[in-house]
Scaffold this motif. Structure first.
Motif, PDB file in Angstrom:
ATOM      1  N   LEU A   1       0.823  -1.215   0.000  1.00 26.81           N
ATOM      2  CA  LEU A   1       0.000   0.000   0.000  1.00 26.81           C
ATOM      3  C   LEU A   1       0.856   1.263   0.000  1.00 26.81           C
ATOM      4  N   SER A   2       2.006   1.194   0.674  1.00 28.52           N
ATOM      5  CA  SER A   2       2.834   2.389   0.825  1.00 28.52           C
ATOM      6  C   SER A   2       3.865   2.525  -0.285  1.00 28.52           C
ATOM      7  N   GLY A   3       4.043   1.478  -1.075  1.00 24.49           N
ATOM      8  CA  GLY A   3       5.073   1.521  -2.122  1.00 24.49           C
ATOM      9  C   GLY A   3       6.458   1.190  -1.606  1.00 24.49           C
ATOM     10  N   MET A   4       6.547   0.683  -0.375  1.00 27.53           N
ATOM     11  CA  MET A   4       7.849   0.266   0.149  1.00 27.53           C
ATOM     12  C   MET A   4       8.224  -1.084  -0.443  1.00 27.53           C
ATOM     13  N   LYS A   5       9.507  -1.302  -0.649  1.00 31.23           N
ATOM     14  CA  LYS A   5       9.947  -2.613  -1.139  1.00 31.23           C
ATOM     15  C   LYS A   5      10.015  -3.575   0.047  1.00 31.23           C
ATOM     16  N   ALA A   6       9.343  -4.732  -0.058  1.00 30.61           N
ATOM     17  CA  ALA A   6       9.342  -5.716   1.032  1.00 30.61           C
ATOM     18  C   ALA A   6      10.428  -6.755   0.797  1.00 30.61           C
ATOM     19  N   LEU A   7      11.307  -6.924   1.785  1.00 31.51           N
ATOM     20  CA  LEU A   7      12.365  -7.941   1.703  1.00 31.51           C
ATOM     21  C   LEU A   7      12.074  -8.995   2.771  1.00 31.51           C
ATOM     22  N   ALA A   8      11.608 -10.152   2.327  1.00 28.38           N
ATOM     23  CA  ALA A   8      11.233 -11.235   3.248  1.00 28.38           C
ATOM     24  C   ALA A   8      12.392 -12.216   3.339  1.00 28.38           C
ATOM     25  N   VAL A   9      12.947 -12.384   4.541  1.00 25.86           N
ATOM     26  CA  VAL A   9      14.083 -13.290   4.729  1.00 25.86           C
ATOM     27  C   VAL A   9      13.560 -14.620   5.272  1.00 25.86           C
ATOM     28  N   PRO A  10      13.746 -15.710   4.535  1.00 27.08           N
ATOM     29  CA  PRO A  10      13.157 -16.985   4.979  1.00 27.08           C
ATOM     30  C   PRO A  10      13.684 -17.416   6.345  1.00 27.08           C
ATOM     31  N   LEU A  11      12.778 -17.919   7.161  1.00 26.04           N
ATOM     32  CA  LEU A  11      13.166 -18.562   8.421  1.00 26.04           C
ATOM     33  C   LEU A  11      13.800 -19.906   8.095  1.00 26.04           C
ATOM     34  N   ARG A  12      14.485 -20.497   9.085  1.00 21.43           N
ATOM     35  CA  ARG A  12      15.024 -21.842   8.878  1.00 21.43           C
ATOM     36  C   ARG A  12      13.887 -22.846   8.784  1.00 21.43           C
ATOM     37  N   GLU A  13      14.240 -24.073   8.489  1.00 20.91           N
ATOM     38  CA  GLU A  13      13.219 -25.107   8.296  1.00 20.91           C
ATOM     39  C   GLU A  13      12.360 -25.323   9.555  1.00 20.91           C
ATOM     40  N   ASP A  14      12.967 -25.128  10.722  1.00 24.70           N
ATOM     41  CA  ASP A  14      12.196 -25.285  11.965  1.00 24.70           C
ATOM     42  C   ASP A  14      11.583 -23.954  12.424  1.00 24.70           C
ATOM     43  N   TYR A  15      11.591 -22.953  11.543  1.00 24.53           N
ATOM     44  CA  TYR A  15      10.985 -21.632  11.792  1.00 24.53           C
ATOM     45  C   TYR A  15      11.704 -20.816  12.853  1.00 24.53           C
TER      46      TYR A  15
END
Ligand SMILES: *Cc1c(COP(=O)(O)O)cnc(C)c1O
Length: 351
Positions: free
Chosen positions: A121-135
């Motif tokens: 909504l804000s136009g910010m770039k979202a950088l999602a860093v994956p969690l490990r396999e056990d979260y």
């Protein structure tokens, strides 16, 4: 012209937040506190609300409520509070304030979906860093990407939703030390985790601690609060809609938070029942239960869609999280002991 021609393409691509009708099902999909307020408090509260002047605008910043929250939630001296119409409102204020052209937001994923929605909504770039396999948190990967991308904003749900996992305090501190932007620690489940960065606010000038009364037992009134240094609150406050916390919410919160021990006792009960439910879920064949410091559990089952539907047919509503990041996962709220028993019985049928 049509909506397809006029509405921003990134909004056309979004789906509205979907909340299924619960009817009279056992409702274990939304992390609500299952306990009502005691009858006597409900009667007294009705009188308090009856005396509210509905014809008047609210005090815009909720001054009395901020003072009470600062006291009951042990907000350290030197920090200030900003109130939101739920913490969803606060997430939006912080994001909109920091969404300079080219600015990015970072968070571990999977996590609370609203961070990503507000980035869009804000136009910010979202950088999602994956969690490990056990979260658990891959802190090295997270800090490395922070150094490379210098995000203006980091969201850490502590404990995380929808996994329930509480990250190591040291790992969060490593993120706080590496950050040049604002780090929001989202403590929606603090009463269940009993861990908080609130006492450490003064150590980190760009730390904001965000909470909500929703999971504590007041989801219906919509109230969140954000604690941070005054220089940040001053800016975020400019994004706030003038009267974002209405008079009934302010009055109800003032009344109930003066009696917070009632809600804290309910939370203690839920914590004790969480231990029991977690152990019982772990004994079910074919089910993986992730360790939770919140008032819910994430489970992996052989076939989430089938199990979700079989639970629904038995009158139990849970959340189906199945997707690329959460293959065959369900999320179940800790309910009353009766509700937890019904869930366990239904799950045995449903697997
Ligand atoms: C539930 C939840 C919220 C939203 O809380 P509201 O105050 O009800 O808007 C925010 N963050 C997380 C991690 C949550 O799980």
């Amino acid at each position: 012209m049509t909506p397809e021609e006029l509405v921003r393409p990134e909004i056309l691509a979004l789906k509205a937040y979907h909340v299924p009708e619960a009817g009279n099902m056992v409702k274990l999909d939304a992390m609500e506190n299952p306990y009502p307020l005691p009858e006597e408090m409900r009667r007294e509260l009705a009188q308090v609300l009856a005396a509210v002047d509905l014809n008047r605008y609210p005090e815009p910043t909720g001054r009395r409520l901020r003072e009470l929250l600062a006291r009951t939630m042990r907000v350290p001296a030197g920090a200030e509070l900003l109130l939101g119409n739920g913490s969803d409102d606060l997430i939006q204020m912080v994001t909109f304030a920091l969404a300079r052209p080219g600015a990015s937001m970072m968070y571990p994923a999977p996590t609370f979906v609203m961070y990503g929605v507000d980035a869009v909504l804000s136009g910010m770039k979202a950088l999602a860093v994956p969690l490990r396999e056990d979260y658990t948190l891959d802190v090295d990967a997270f800090v490395a990407l922070m150094k490379a991308r210098d995000p203006a904003l980091v969201f850490i749900a502590y404990p995380n939703n929808p996994t329930g996992v509480l990250y190591r305090e040291d790992d969060v501190v490593a993120i706080l030390r590496a950050a040049r932007g604002v780090v929001v620690i989202d403590e929606a489940y603090h009463v269940f985790a009993q861990k908080s960065f609130m006492p450490r606010l003064a150590e980190f000038p760009n730390l904001a601690v965000m909470r909500t009364v929703s999971k504590l037992g007041l989801a219906g009134i919509r109230l969140g609060y954000l604690a941070a240094a005054p220089r940040w609150i001053e800016q975020f406050n400019k994004v706030r809609q003038a009267y974002n916390v209405n008079v009934l919410t302010q009055a109800a919160a003032l009344y109930v938070l003066e009696r917070i021990d009632v809600l804290e006792a309910q939370a203690a009960r839920i914590r004790a029942d969480r231990a029991e439910l977690g152990a019982a879920l772990a004994r079910l064949k074919g089910v993986t239960v992730y360790p939770s410091q919140a008032n819910f559990f994430m489970l992996r089952v052989p076939d989430a869609a089938r199990t979700w539907e079989a639970l629904r047919r038995q009158g139990v509503l849970v959340k189906n999280l199945d997707g690329p990041l959460l293959r065959d996962c369900l999320r179940v709220t800790v309910g009353t002991p009766d509700e937890n028993r019904i869930l366990l019985t239904a799950l045995r049928e449903a697997l």
